[in-house]
Design an enzyme around this catalytic site. Structure first.
Site, PDB file in Angstrom:
ATOM      1  CG  ASP A 131     -23.053  16.770  -1.990  1.00  0.00           C
ATOM      2  OD1 ASP A 131     -23.383  15.840  -2.720  1.00  0.00           O
ATOM      3  OD2 ASP A 131     -23.523  16.942  -0.849  1.00  0.00           O
ATOM      4  CB  CYS A 185     -17.178  -5.143  -6.231  1.00  0.00           C
ATOM      5  SG  CYS A 185     -17.444  -3.470  -5.616  1.00  0.00           S
ATOM      6  CB  CYS A 188     -17.047  -8.689  -2.185  1.00  0.00           C
ATOM      7  SG  CYS A 188     -17.425  -8.043  -0.533  1.00  0.00           S
ATOM      8  CB  CYS A 195     -28.099  -2.997   2.579  1.00  0.00           C
ATOM      9  SG  CYS A 195     -29.330  -1.705   2.260  1.00  0.00           S
ATOM     10  CB  CYS A 236     -27.194   4.844   6.855  1.00  0.00           C
ATOM     11  SG  CYS A 236     -26.976   3.062   7.102  1.00  0.00           S
ATOM     12  CB  CYS A 239     -23.504  -0.144   2.460  1.00  0.00           C
ATOM     13  SG  CYS A 239     -23.441   1.588   1.960  1.00  0.00           S
ATOM     14  CB  CYS A 243     -16.774  -1.669   1.843  1.00  0.00           C
ATOM     15  SG  CYS A 243     -15.838  -1.687   0.297  1.00  0.00           S
TER      16      CYS A 243
END
Length: 338
Positions: A131, A185, A188, A195, A236, A239, A243
């Site tokens: 990361d 995806c 969708c 969001c 957050c 989103c 899914c």
């Protein structure tokens, strides 16, 4: 004993990684990601990038600029822990911000993986990043076939979802590579609709406007941004929570509750009133600790003000006799929502 064949090494590294708790691992080349440098430069010029992003763009796309001996790469995904949902009125932490800091957890797993490779006489050297390194992990994950980038900008692993953290293992040997996979995806648009900042589905992702970023930013937030955060204290997950590819994982999380499960909810007043000792004990060991207690206090302050929590006025009255954290000064001066 492991043979000298790099195909055998691929099988063994995969097995050891899965044994150590990684949920997926795929391999790719050490070549730069085609087209990514131009894309990142355009994002930077249009003000879409964040201060957290590495400034040397070439180092973000080309492994050899990070380590000149790199010849191959493994991309690994480690699962986030199952957590307990916040209670009503609590501040909300993202799943990546609770429990032991995933950077430390994954680094320990990679050290163990490295140890196993050395014990079995890996013929070369390796490096890794979790990361905080310059390389864009999601881009290499896509090329390795680990998953695809969804409309929510998250890497989605088929059959698992996106509640993972990524790591890169840089190798000085060319390991047989894996194929990319299709974006699943489809039509969708649930993440775009859900969001809270309404920034998904655009040509360029305005990361500076993402509420996950804003909870970590030290810039003074506008009134609209402060209100938009709601009860978010760090990160957050909205989103990802809507899914479809994450619904099996979320259902497992709901079934897997135990007293040992980390909580995503925090008491807002306690967070606002954090002492150095409490911060060191409660937050510093997590991935939310790196930004310091001031950011958490600011977000708790904004959440209490937005919720019109009666405890806030009492806190301010008491604090007028002592020192109020300086990070709150801009929000007190403009007297918003009071």
């Amino acid at each position: 004993m492991v043979s000298d064949g790099l195909g055998d090494w691929k099988k063994d590294i995969t097995k050891w990684a899965l044994d150590l708790g990684f949920v997926a691992i795929r391999f790719t080349t050490a070549e730069p990601i085609a087209g990514l440098e131009h894309f990142l430069q355009t994002r930077f010029e249009q003000g879409m990038s964040t201060p957290f992003e590495h400034k040397e763009i070439r180092q973000r796309v080309d492994p050899k600029t990070v380590w000149q001996d790199c010849r191959g790469m493994a991309v690994l995904a480690y699962p986030l822990p199952h957590t307990v949902a916040p209670d009503k009125g609590e501040g909300v932490l993202a799943r990546s911000a609770v429990g032991e800091d995933y950077h430390r957890v994954i680094n320990q797993r990679l050290k163990e993986l490295n140890k196993r490779m050395v014990i079995h006489h890996w013929p070369g050297e390796l490096r890794w990043q979790v990361d905080t390194g310059p390389l864009v992990e999601r881009a290499f994950a896509v090329r390795a076939g680990l998953g695809w980038i969804g409309r929510n900008q998250q890497l989605i692993i088929p059959g698992y979802g996106s509640f993972v953290c990524l790591a890169l293992l840089l190798l000085d040997r060319e390991i047989p590579i894996d194929d990319t996979i299709s974006n699943l995806c489809g039509n969708c648009q649930k993440c775009e609709q859900a969001c809270p900042a309404q920034i998904l589905g655009k040509e360029f992702f305005a990361a500076r406007n993402c509420y996950s970023y804003l909870t970590q930013s030290k810039e003074v937030l506008t009134m609209a941004e402060g209100k938009g955060l709601g009860a978010r204290i760090f990160g957050c997950d909205t989103c990802q929570e809507v899914c479809p590819h994450n619904q099996p994982w979320i259902q497992e999380e709901l079934k897997d509750l135990s007293p040992a499960s980390p909580k995503r909810g925090v008491d807002l007043l306690n967070t606002l009133s954090l002492t150095k000792g409490e911060f060191k004990n409660d937050f510093f060991p997590t991935a939310a600790g790196w930004r310091g207690k001031g950011i958490l206090q600011r977000n708790a302050f904004l959440a209490m003000r937005h919720a019109q929590d009666a405890r806030l006025n009492l806190w301010l009255t008491i604090r007028e006799k002592s020192k109020i954290p300086s990070i709150l000064t801009p929000y007190l001066e403009r007297n918003e929502e009071r």
